[in-house]
Write an enzyme that holds these catalytic residues in place. Sequence first.
Site, PDB file in Angstrom:
ATOM      1  N   ASN A 103       0.827  -1.208   0.000  1.00  0.00           N
ATOM      2  CA  ASN A 103       0.000   0.000   0.000  1.00  0.00           C
ATOM      3  C   ASN A 103       0.857   1.252   0.000  1.00  0.00           C
ATOM      4  O   ASN A 103       1.973   1.258   0.536  1.00  0.00           O
ATOM      5  CB  ASN A 103      -0.916   0.002   1.229  1.00  0.00           C
ATOM      6  CG  ASN A 103      -1.840  -1.202   1.226  1.00  0.00           C
ATOM      7  OD1 ASN A 103      -1.972  -1.868   0.205  1.00  0.00           O
ATOM      8  ND2 ASN A 103      -2.453  -1.483   2.355  1.00  0.00           N
ATOM      9  N   VAL A 104       0.281   2.301  -0.560  1.00  0.00           N
ATOM     10  CA  VAL A 104       1.026   3.562  -0.654  1.00  0.00           C
ATOM     11  C   VAL A 104       0.372   4.635   0.226  1.00  0.00           C
ATOM     12  O   VAL A 104       0.708   5.808   0.122  1.00  0.00           O
ATOM     13  CB  VAL A 104       1.101   4.042  -2.136  1.00  0.00           C
ATOM     14  CG1 VAL A 104       1.887   3.050  -2.981  1.00  0.00           C
ATOM     15  CG2 VAL A 104      -0.283   4.280  -2.741  1.00  0.00           C
ATOM     16  N   HIS A 120       5.765  -0.641  -2.855  1.00  0.00           N
ATOM     17  CA  HIS A 120       5.332   0.090  -4.055  1.00  0.00           C
ATOM     18  C   HIS A 120       5.433   1.604  -3.865  1.00  0.00           C
ATOM     19  O   HIS A 120       4.765   2.359  -4.567  1.00  0.00           O
ATOM     20  CB  HIS A 120       3.894  -0.298  -4.423  1.00  0.00           C
ATOM     21  CG  HIS A 120       3.779  -1.725  -4.896  1.00  0.00           C
ATOM     22  ND1 HIS A 120       2.607  -2.443  -4.901  1.00  0.00           N
ATOM     23  CD2 HIS A 120       4.717  -2.579  -5.400  1.00  0.00           C
ATOM     24  CE1 HIS A 120       2.812  -3.667  -5.376  1.00  0.00           C
ATOM     25  NE2 HIS A 120       4.094  -3.773  -5.672  1.00  0.00           N
ATOM     26  N   CYS A 128       9.492  15.480  -8.696  1.00  0.00           N
ATOM     27  CA  CYS A 128       9.630  16.142  -9.995  1.00  0.00           C
ATOM     28  C   CYS A 128      10.399  15.219 -10.939  1.00  0.00           C
ATOM     29  O   CYS A 128      11.461  14.705 -10.585  1.00  0.00           O
ATOM     30  CB  CYS A 128      10.346  17.475  -9.837  1.00  0.00           C
ATOM     31  SG  CYS A 128      10.787  18.183 -11.430  1.00  0.00           S
ATOM     32  N   CYS A 131      13.953  17.495 -11.945  1.00  0.00           N
ATOM     33  CA  CYS A 131      15.034  17.775 -10.978  1.00  0.00           C
ATOM     34  C   CYS A 131      15.031  16.797  -9.810  1.00  0.00           C
ATOM     35  O   CYS A 131      15.949  16.800  -8.996  1.00  0.00           O
ATOM     36  CB  CYS A 131      14.944  19.219 -10.469  1.00  0.00           C
ATOM     37  SG  CYS A 131      13.575  19.484  -9.330  1.00  0.00           S
ATOM     38  N   CYS A 149       6.680  21.434 -10.909  1.00  0.00           N
ATOM     39  CA  CYS A 149       7.688  21.927  -9.969  1.00  0.00           C
ATOM     40  C   CYS A 149       8.129  23.318 -10.441  1.00  0.00           C
ATOM     41  O   CYS A 149       7.883  23.697 -11.592  1.00  0.00           O
ATOM     42  CB  CYS A 149       8.836  20.922 -10.063  1.00  0.00           C
ATOM     43  SG  CYS A 149      10.363  21.322  -9.273  1.00  0.00           S
ATOM     44  N   GLY A 188      -4.921  -9.056   3.688  1.00  0.00           N
ATOM     45  CA  GLY A 188      -5.579  -8.147   2.746  1.00  0.00           C
ATOM     46  C   GLY A 188      -4.912  -7.993   1.401  1.00  0.00           C
ATOM     47  O   GLY A 188      -4.954  -6.925   0.816  1.00  0.00           O
ATOM     48  N   ASN A 214      -8.038 -12.816   5.353  1.00  0.00           N
ATOM     49  CA  ASN A 214      -8.669 -12.305   4.141  1.00  0.00           C
ATOM     50  C   ASN A 214     -10.087 -12.880   4.092  1.00  0.00           C
ATOM     51  O   ASN A 214     -10.273 -14.052   4.427  1.00  0.00           O
ATOM     52  CB  ASN A 214      -7.852 -12.804   2.909  1.00  0.00           C
ATOM     53  CG  ASN A 214      -8.173 -12.054   1.645  1.00  0.00           C
ATOM     54  OD1 ASN A 214      -9.329 -11.829   1.297  1.00  0.00           O
ATOM     55  ND2 ASN A 214      -7.124 -11.661   0.927  1.00  0.00           N
ATOM     56  N   PRO A 215     -11.074 -12.098   3.696  1.00  0.00           N
ATOM     57  CA  PRO A 215     -12.421 -12.680   3.588  1.00  0.00           C
ATOM     58  C   PRO A 215     -12.538 -13.712   2.469  1.00  0.00           C
ATOM     59  O   PRO A 215     -13.518 -14.456   2.413  1.00  0.00           O
ATOM     60  CB  PRO A 215     -13.333 -11.480   3.290  1.00  0.00           C
ATOM     61  CG  PRO A 215     -12.495 -10.277   3.281  1.00  0.00           C
ATOM     62  CD  PRO A 215     -11.050 -10.660   3.391  1.00  0.00           C
TER      63      PRO A 215
HETATM   64  N1  APR Z   1      -9.941  -7.193   5.301  1.00  0.00           N
HETATM   65  C1  APR Z   1      -8.976  -7.976   4.754  1.00  0.00           C
HETATM   66  N2  APR Z   1      -8.889  -8.239   3.445  1.00  0.00           N
HETATM   67  C2  APR Z   1      -9.817  -7.704   2.628  1.00  0.00           C
HETATM   68  C3  APR Z   1     -10.857  -6.883   3.111  1.00  0.00           C
HETATM   69  C4  APR Z   1     -10.909  -6.627   4.520  1.00  0.00           C
HETATM   70  N3  APR Z   1     -11.844  -5.858   5.080  1.00  0.00           N
HETATM   71  N4  APR Z   1     -11.610  -6.496   2.063  1.00  0.00           N
HETATM   72  C5  APR Z   1     -11.082  -7.054   0.960  1.00  0.00           C
HETATM   73  N5  APR Z   1      -9.994  -7.790   1.305  1.00  0.00           N
HETATM   74  C6  APR Z   1      -9.094  -8.570   0.433  1.00  0.00           C
HETATM   75  C7  APR Z   1      -9.725  -9.062  -0.855  1.00  0.00           C
HETATM   76  O1  APR Z   1     -10.404 -10.308  -0.656  1.00  0.00           O
HETATM   77  C8  APR Z   1      -8.490  -9.200  -1.753  1.00  0.00           C
HETATM   78  O2  APR Z   1      -7.909 -10.487  -1.622  1.00  0.00           O
HETATM   79  O3  APR Z   1      -8.041  -7.720   0.044  1.00  0.00           O
HETATM   80  C9  APR Z   1      -7.521  -8.154  -1.193  1.00  0.00           C
HETATM   81  C10 APR Z   1      -7.312  -6.939  -2.076  1.00  0.00           C
HETATM   82  O4  APR Z   1      -6.680  -7.335  -3.255  1.00  0.00           O
HETATM   83  P1  APR Z   1      -6.156  -6.279  -4.327  1.00  0.00           P
HETATM   84  O5  APR Z   1      -7.190  -5.234  -4.568  1.00  0.00           O
HETATM   85  O6  APR Z   1      -5.675  -7.047  -5.489  1.00  0.00           O
HETATM   86  O7  APR Z   1      -4.945  -5.534  -3.566  1.00  0.00           O
HETATM   87  P2  APR Z   1      -3.412  -5.932  -3.496  1.00  0.00           P
HETATM   88  O8  APR Z   1      -3.229  -7.390  -3.315  1.00  0.00           O
HETATM   89  O9  APR Z   1      -2.799  -5.024  -2.495  1.00  0.00           O
HETATM   90  O10 APR Z   1      -2.903  -5.522  -4.941  1.00  0.00           O
HETATM   91  C11 APR Z   1      -1.526  -5.579  -5.195  1.00  0.00           C
HETATM   92  O11 APR Z   1      -1.868  -4.451  -7.263  1.00  0.00           O
HETATM   93  O12 APR Z   1      -2.648  -2.851  -8.729  1.00  0.00           O
HETATM   94  C12 APR Z   1      -1.714  -3.183  -7.836  1.00  0.00           C
HETATM   95  O13 APR Z   1      -0.137  -1.696  -7.103  1.00  0.00           O
HETATM   96  C13 APR Z   1      -1.389  -2.194  -6.746  1.00  0.00           C
HETATM   97  O14 APR Z   1      -0.249  -2.663  -4.677  1.00  0.00           O
HETATM   98  C14 APR Z   1      -1.311  -3.063  -5.506  1.00  0.00           C
HETATM   99  C15 APR Z   1      -1.094  -4.443  -6.082  1.00  0.00           C
END
Ligand code: APR
Length: 250
Positions: A103-104, A120, A128, A131, A149, A188, A214-215
Amino acid sequence: MQDLIERAARDIAGSTYAIALTGAGISVESGIPPFRGKGGLWEKIDPMEFAHIDSFLRDPEKVWNVLIKEMKGVVDEAKPNDAHTGLADLERMGKLKTIITQNVDGLHQVAGNTDVIEFHGNFAWQRCMDCGGKIETSEIDLSEIPPRCACGGIYRPDCVFFGEMIPPDYMRRSQQAASLCDIMLVLGTSAVVQPAAYMPVVAKENGAKVIEINPENTPLTGRISDYIILGRGGEVMNGIIAELEKLLDA
Ligand code: APR
């Protein structure tokens, strides 16, 4: 689910080097939509058209207008949720060494974690392209798109676009943490974007226990992860912290 929460708390209590790998799902309960799945950002826009470095270089105005302005609005408002504070509690309890996050949004640091590898990059800063000067995203003037910039160069988020390399230092530190850990909490993430999704494999190959929160199942489930706690990050982390407190007090 309670059985698995208790199992995770016991595993963490007995560990000496736990780390976490997090993804967009941990910030869903903070109001930041994920990328994939229902309501995901990539359902609305095509990442190859808006999040690839070539697209940004070809048409920075378009990418600023569609992707970056929207992200700024959402990230500016977001606050850590129980899943973030749960990981911060684990660090305070001496039970979590490092977070590797895809995450960012910077929410792990706001929650209080001190060793966070932002695989990421970070959306808190803009850089910029001419520079290399940096400005905080909250300070950026959006009256001109793309923002520029003082030197005339275009600002870009200090994040890794598709088509760009993971900063080598982040890659090295992540691989090191993944190979040293005895537990990796994978919270997640859909675990489909490489090379981040490879970190649990590195952990597993080096003997660590991999626990998913993860759900939904992911490609790691049943193959790389030892078990998955099927639930939302906030409720699961609250449960783990409550169980861990009992174990550590006993
Ligand atoms: N708690 C935990 N997990 C959850 C929740 C929650 N409340 N809600 C959703 N999720 C889970 C989903 O089931 C899914 O598996 O979070 C996950 C989100 O997946 P992505 O959207 O693919 O996110 P991520 O894995 O971080 O993506 C990786 O993809 O596009 C790029 O650069 C972006 O860093 C990102 C990378």
